[in-house]
Design a protein around this motif. Structure first.
Motif, PDB file in Angstrom:
ATOM      1  N   GLU A  11      19.355 -27.779 -36.086  1.00 23.26           N
ATOM      2  CA  GLU A  11      20.019 -26.276 -35.856  1.00 23.26           C
ATOM      3  C   GLU A  11      20.030 -25.574 -37.436  1.00 23.26           C
ATOM      4  O   GLU A  11      19.906 -24.224 -37.135  1.00 23.26           O
ATOM      5  CB  GLU A  11      21.416 -26.515 -35.303  1.00 23.26           C
ATOM      6  N   VAL A  43      18.173 -25.692 -39.807  1.00 20.45           N
ATOM      7  CA  VAL A  43      16.757 -25.385 -40.149  1.00 20.45           C
ATOM      8  C   VAL A  43      16.611 -24.085 -39.327  1.00 20.45           C
ATOM      9  O   VAL A  43      15.846 -22.938 -39.968  1.00 20.45           O
ATOM     10  CB  VAL A  43      15.815 -26.345 -40.029  1.00 20.45           C
ATOM     11  N   GLN A  44      16.853 -24.027 -38.080  1.00 21.39           N
ATOM     12  CA  GLN A  44      16.650 -23.052 -37.266  1.00 21.39           C
ATOM     13  C   GLN A  44      17.296 -21.587 -37.649  1.00 21.39           C
ATOM     14  O   GLN A  44      16.763 -20.588 -37.828  1.00 21.39           O
ATOM     15  CB  GLN A  44      16.759 -23.193 -35.890  1.00 21.39           C
ATOM     16  N   SER A  91       7.772 -18.937 -38.098  1.00 22.07           N
ATOM     17  CA  SER A  91       9.168 -19.403 -37.582  1.00 22.07           C
ATOM     18  C   SER A  91       9.037 -19.476 -36.147  1.00 22.07           C
ATOM     19  O   SER A  91       9.538 -20.655 -35.732  1.00 22.07           O
ATOM     20  CB  SER A  91      10.176 -18.218 -37.884  1.00 22.07           C
ATOM     21  N   LEU A 144       7.305 -22.780 -35.790  1.00 17.72           N
ATOM     22  CA  LEU A 144       8.120 -23.945 -36.116  1.00 17.72           C
ATOM     23  C   LEU A 144       9.069 -24.476 -35.062  1.00 17.72           C
ATOM     24  O   LEU A 144       9.500 -25.245 -34.823  1.00 17.72           O
ATOM     25  CB  LEU A 144       8.761 -23.799 -37.519  1.00 17.72           C
ATOM     26  N   THR A 145       9.862 -23.291 -34.522  1.00 18.97           N
ATOM     27  CA  THR A 145      10.921 -23.396 -33.641  1.00 18.97           C
ATOM     28  C   THR A 145      10.381 -23.510 -32.257  1.00 18.97           C
ATOM     29  O   THR A 145      11.167 -23.588 -31.341  1.00 18.97           O
ATOM     30  CB  THR A 145      11.772 -22.129 -33.645  1.00 18.97           C
ATOM     31  N   SER A 151      13.155 -31.091 -31.435  1.00 18.58           N
ATOM     32  CA  SER A 151      13.405 -29.871 -31.975  1.00 18.58           C
ATOM     33  C   SER A 151      13.983 -29.835 -33.341  1.00 18.58           C
ATOM     34  O   SER A 151      14.472 -30.884 -33.861  1.00 18.58           O
ATOM     35  CB  SER A 151      14.217 -28.834 -30.752  1.00 18.58           C
ATOM     36  N   LEU A 152      13.551 -28.692 -33.963  1.00 18.50           N
ATOM     37  CA  LEU A 152      14.060 -28.748 -35.339  1.00 18.50           C
ATOM     38  C   LEU A 152      15.658 -28.724 -35.237  1.00 18.50           C
ATOM     39  O   LEU A 152      16.294 -27.913 -34.466  1.00 18.50           O
ATOM     40  CB  LEU A 152      13.701 -27.267 -36.043  1.00 18.50           C
ATOM     41  N   GLN A 188       8.519 -34.227 -28.807  1.00 18.25           N
ATOM     42  CA  GLN A 188       8.695 -33.871 -30.304  1.00 18.25           C
ATOM     43  C   GLN A 188      10.184 -33.442 -30.107  1.00 18.25           C
ATOM     44  O   GLN A 188      10.541 -32.396 -29.263  1.00 18.25           O
ATOM     45  CB  GLN A 188       7.741 -33.149 -30.724  1.00 18.25           C
TER      46      GLN A 188
END
Length: 389
Positions: free
Chosen positions: A340, A342-343, A325, A328-329, A337-338, A335
């Motif tokens: 929200e 998904v976070q 995690s 990934l975050t 960011s993931l 790039q």
């Protein structure tokens, strides 16, 4: 008028016959009662073996009525009442035993101990303590002191608990040094809540002198010194846990980094954290390493990339959703960011894994406990997250 002795001669055989009949009746009743008492006792025992406690109690009550002087039946009856939760009836049985003048000294001590257990089970801690104090100098002294120590723990009377622990330690059978260190830590925490920081620091220093290998007083002292702005003293105090690779060191990782940042000791902190991580990989120590890394880097992007590589390296050796995690975050230059959603999903998935779990009863909590709130066991929480167990 002349007295007739004939009636006397006739009355003597009649009186003898009536006395003989009466004696036979008494013997018969005695034999009947003696037969009924064992029969009721064995009937109660049979019910007890078959886990029929209601019928066993009725049978034992019948046996006690037939032979009220039998102390063993009273003990059996009192214990049954206590097991069923009928504490008031158990207390009456044991108080009745204690009131008997013909009770042997051994049975009197036993009745006093059982009465204390009745009060304990009923939650009447003040009466239980009083009953347990009366067992000093008896064969139940050790058990009574252990029970009193448990009472003081429940009521958070730490000085009294310490006194009893010292008495138990004098017997040489059990070492209560770690337990007493916990008591003093609990007392120091209460003093901090009341605003007596100076007294708490003094108490923790005294505890460390008496128990230098105990991790908790060192951890509490370091955190307390850090909150008072004594960052260098806090760093030196917490660093000992990492120098000796104490298993509780991960609990001090975040505080060590805060102290290091405040007194410009990031290099030393990084070295200690790296050494501990190599010996015992742990997500808390890894988080502290990346925290120091980000604070010391000249460029944030390079530091962030290196931090992500550390999490990826951890994942290659250890399966960890928490590390995944973080990876990934993490922020990546150039790039996006993931999303929200998904976070939030990752945070929700890792939340149960970030808890601590009691090894004795399985009680889980967000914070690490030294005294389990579920089963009241001491030192039952490993200083690792649930994911790492």
């Amino acid at each position: 008028m002349e007295f007739d002795f004939t009636w006397i001669l006739l009355g003597l055989p009649i009186a003898f016959a009536l006395g003989w009949i009466a004696s036979r009746l008494d013997l018969r009743q005695m034999r009947l009662a003696n037969r009924q008492a064992p029969r009721a006792y064995f009937k109660g025992l049979n019910y007890l073996l078959n886990e029929q406690q209601d019928q066993a109690i009725d049978a034992f009550i019948e046996a006690v009525q037939n032979d009220p002087d039998t102390s063993e039946l009273h003990f059996a009856l009192g214990n049954l009442f206590r097991r069923r939760g009928e504490y008031d009836r158990a207390v009456r049985v044991h108080e009745h035993l204690l009131s008997r003048a013909d009770l042997s000294n051994a049975d009197r001590q036993r009745a006093q101990h059982d009465l204390a257990l009745d009060y304990l089970k009923a939650g009447l801690l003040d009466r239980a303590e009083e009953a347990l104090r009366k067992l000093e100098g008896t064969t139940y002294e050790g058990q009574a002191r252990m029970a009193r120590m448990a009472i003081y723990e429940r009521s958070r009377e730490w000085p009294e608990a310490t006194t009893v622990a010292r008495l138990l330690e004098k017997t040489g059978e059990v070492d209560f040094s770690v337990r007493m260190a916990h008591y003093q830590c609990e007392q120091a925490r209460e003093w901090v809540q009341k605003g007596d920081h100076v007294g708490a620091v003094a108490l923790l220093n005294t505890t460390l002198q008496a128990h230098p290998q105990a991790a908790r007083p060192r951890l509490l002292l370091g955190q307390l010194l850090l909150s008072q702005g004594q960052s260098r003293a806090a760093f030196d105090t917490l660093a000992v846990l990492f120098e000796r690779h104490d298993k509780a060191a991960p609990l001090a990782a975040a505080s060590l980094v805060k102290a290091a940042k405040a007194c410009d000791m990031e290099t030393q902190a990084s070295r200690m954290l790296e050494a501990h991580y190599q010996a015992a990989p742990c997500i808390d120590v890894l988080n502290a390493i990346t925290d120091v890394l980000l604070s010391r880097a000249s460029t944030h992007s390079a530091a962030q990339s290196e931090a992500l590589d550390r999490y990826l390296g951890h994942l290659q050796k250890h399966t960890s959703l928490m590390a995944a995690s973080r990876w990934l975050t993490g922020e990546r230059p150039g790039q996006a960011s993931l999303p929200e959603s998904v976070q939030k999903a990752l945070e929700h998935a890792t939340k149960p894994l970030a808890k601590y779990r009691c090894a004795a009863c399985g009680f889980e909590a967000k914070e690490h406990f030294w005294h389990c709130p579920g089963c009241q066991a001491w030192d039952s929480y490993p200083p690792k997250r649930v994911e790492e167990l």
